[in-house]
Design an enzyme around this catalytic site. Structure first.
Site, PDB file in Angstrom:
ATOM      1  N   GLU A 171       0.833  -1.199   0.000  1.00  0.00           N
ATOM      2  CA  GLU A 171       0.000   0.000   0.000  1.00  0.00           C
ATOM      3  C   GLU A 171       0.870   1.252   0.000  1.00  0.00           C
ATOM      4  O   GLU A 171       1.933   1.289   0.626  1.00  0.00           O
ATOM      5  CB  GLU A 171      -0.942  -0.001   1.213  1.00  0.00           C
TER       6      GLU A 171
ATOM      7  N   CYS B 124       3.666   8.755   0.566  1.00  0.00           N
ATOM      8  CA  CYS B 124       4.227   7.856   1.579  1.00  0.00           C
ATOM      9  C   CYS B 124       4.395   6.487   0.938  1.00  0.00           C
ATOM     10  O   CYS B 124       3.407   5.843   0.554  1.00  0.00           O
ATOM     11  CB  CYS B 124       3.277   7.796   2.782  1.00  0.00           C
TER      12      CYS B 124
ATOM     13  N   CYS C 252       6.407  -6.423   7.648  1.00  0.00           N
ATOM     14  CA  CYS C 252       7.468  -5.836   8.467  1.00  0.00           C
ATOM     15  C   CYS C 252       7.813  -6.800   9.597  1.00  0.00           C
ATOM     16  O   CYS C 252       6.928  -7.456  10.155  1.00  0.00           O
ATOM     17  CB  CYS C 252       7.002  -4.496   9.056  1.00  0.00           C
TER      18      CYS C 252
ATOM     19  N   CYS D  41       6.152  -3.859  16.064  1.00  0.00           N
ATOM     20  CA  CYS D  41       5.678  -2.798  16.958  1.00  0.00           C
ATOM     21  C   CYS D  41       4.205  -3.042  17.284  1.00  0.00           C
ATOM     22  O   CYS D  41       3.393  -3.273  16.387  1.00  0.00           O
ATOM     23  CB  CYS D  41       5.873  -1.432  16.311  1.00  0.00           C
TER      24      CYS D  41
ATOM     25  N   CYS E   2       1.209  -1.114  15.504  1.00  0.00           N
ATOM     26  CA  CYS E   2       1.223  -1.018  14.041  1.00  0.00           C
ATOM     27  C   CYS E   2       0.628  -2.260  13.394  1.00  0.00           C
ATOM     28  O   CYS E   2       1.040  -3.390  13.697  1.00  0.00           O
ATOM     29  CB  CYS E   2       2.663  -0.823  13.569  1.00  0.00           C
TER      30      CYS E   2
ATOM     31  N   GLU F 278      10.320  -1.505   7.422  1.00  0.00           N
ATOM     32  CA  GLU F 278      11.399  -0.719   8.024  1.00  0.00           C
ATOM     33  C   GLU F 278      12.442  -0.459   6.940  1.00  0.00           C
ATOM     34  O   GLU F 278      13.146  -1.378   6.501  1.00  0.00           O
ATOM     35  CB  GLU F 278      12.011  -1.493   9.193  1.00  0.00           C
TER      36      GLU F 278
ATOM     37  N   LEU G 193       9.987   6.945  18.083  1.00  0.00           N
ATOM     38  CA  LEU G 193      10.494   6.830  19.457  1.00  0.00           C
ATOM     39  C   LEU G 193       9.457   6.181  20.382  1.00  0.00           C
ATOM     40  O   LEU G 193       9.685   5.093  20.908  1.00  0.00           O
ATOM     41  CB  LEU G 193      10.886   8.213  19.965  1.00  0.00           C
TER      42      LEU G 193
ATOM     43  N   ASN H 218      -3.927   5.897  16.262  1.00  0.00           N
ATOM     44  CA  ASN H 218      -5.017   5.656  15.326  1.00  0.00           C
ATOM     45  C   ASN H 218      -5.588   4.263  15.608  1.00  0.00           C
ATOM     46  O   ASN H 218      -4.943   3.251  15.314  1.00  0.00           O
ATOM     47  CB  ASN H 218      -4.512   5.743  13.890  1.00  0.00           C
TER      48      ASN H 218
ATOM     49  N   CYS I 146      -1.070   6.657  10.051  1.00  0.00           N
ATOM     50  CA  CYS I 146       0.141   6.100  10.642  1.00  0.00           C
ATOM     51  C   CYS I 146      -0.192   4.830  11.438  1.00  0.00           C
ATOM     52  O   CYS I 146      -1.072   4.822  12.289  1.00  0.00           O
ATOM     53  CB  CYS I 146       0.768   7.147  11.570  1.00  0.00           C
TER      54      CYS I 146
END
Length: 342
Positions: free
Chosen positions: A90, A103, A110, A114, A117, A160, A214, A289, A332
């Site tokens: 995407e 973006c 990935c 995280c 995500c 990443e 972070l 989100n 995000c």
């Protein structure tokens, strides 16, 4: 067969020299491919028929194909793109008053894992080739009207970027090349979860804006949210940020996803200000989100503003980033959500 879009201009020069042609032909081919959007050698009117036939025997010009487009209420557009092997990625186009930001993704899935995500839920399927990174830009650019134009690129999509270091750097060189996509390095930002050795290498090899995800102010919380922190804890990461060579008048962007009850209280804000002391930076506060794969919640507006105010009072540039495209899972941390649903 070589893919022209997997070659830097130096590599293409070597190829045309090997075909018995002049070096400058590589610049002409690059111009046709990246500036005029050529998808075949026959379109290149300043090349001889003989050279075109030579090129057809050893290389080709790849393209990607759009499967689906979704449009957000806020004008954000998300594109589902199919790769040659059937994998899908995407890419998101974000219009703002004075810019049009694309973006782009660097991996299918990935491996970072995280917790906030969606993309990490897919796991890592594979790295994208340099051509697949570049072809996202070519595909979307060629679909825009002449009055539109991509002004900024962010490598913040699926994956990443620094875990796909070789192909990401090759793509960045072509993105910046005056014969290639011609983007100023000031208009290109690469985001990382904090792969310290690759950050150090990046700073020594190419000029680019750096964004660091972070999301926590002490190691226990960051270990929980971002497993990469167990390899490269905050101290190590922030030391690498202090050493990172910045373009004149540029700062590192620290992205801080604000999650209710996890990293959003006033003490977190004070610690954030303390650990970033001495690093030229700005802080993007990104209220979480919410999505179907996580129980995390977005803090209320008062908590978000209070967090920001602590940073502002301590003289940090701190921006609350509005969620763009969240209604189509384009914000995000949401990319890959539509793939999980299928």
């Amino acid at each position: 067969m070589f893919d022209v879009k997997d070659m830097t201009i130096d590599e293409l020069q070597d190829l045309v020299l090997g075909l018995g042609e002049d070096r400058y032909r590589a610049s002409q081919i690059f111009g046709w491919v990246y500036q005029k959007g050529a998808t075949s050698f026959d379109e290149m009117t300043n090349l001889s028929k003989k050279l075109k036939e030579k090129l057809k025997k050893v290389c080709y010009i790849s393209q990607l194909h759009q499967v689906k487009e979704e449009n957000s209420n806020d004008g954000t557009r998300k594109f589902l793109i199919k790769l040659e092997d059937g994998c899908q990625i995407e890419t998101v186009l974000i219009p703002e008053s004075n810019r049009l930001t694309l973006c782009i993704s660097t991996q299918v899935g990935c491996a970072m894992g995280c917790k906030f995500c969606i993309t990490g839920k897919l796991g890592l399927i594979r790295n994208l080739k340099a051509s697949e990174i570049l072809n996202q830009i070519c595909l979307i650019r060629d679909s825009l009207t002449e009055k539109q134009g991509i002004s900024n690129l962010v490598l913040m999509g699926m994956g990443e970027p620094l875990a796909n270091y070789k192909n990401t750097i090759k793509a960045l060189r072509i993105i910046n090349d005056p014969h290639g996509l011609q983007f100023s390095n000031r208009k290109v930002t690469i985001s990382t979860a904090g792969l310290v050795p690759e950050m150090e290498r990046l700073g020594s090899e190419i000029e680019v804006n750096l964004a660091v995800s972070l999301n926590a102010t002490e190691d226990d919380t960051r270990d929980y949210l971002m497993p990469v922190n167990r390899r490269y804890p905050l101290n190590m990461l922030l030391n690498a940020c202090r050493k990172f060579p910045l373009l004149p008048r540029k700062r590192i962007t620290f992205e801080y996803v604000l999650i209710k009850g996890i990293n959003d209280d006033i003490d977190d804000a004070k610690r954030l200000a303390k650990i970033l002391r001495g690093i030229p930076c700005k802080i993007n506060i990104i209220p979480f989100n919410e999505h179907h794969t996580s129980d995390f919640k977005r803090p209320d507006n008062e908590a978000i503003k209070n967090f920001q105010q602590v940073l502002l009072d301590l003289n940090y540039t701190s921006i609350i980033r509005a969620s763009r495209g969240s209604d189509i899972l384009a914000a995000c941390g949401q990319l890959g959500g539509s793939l999980l649903l299928h």
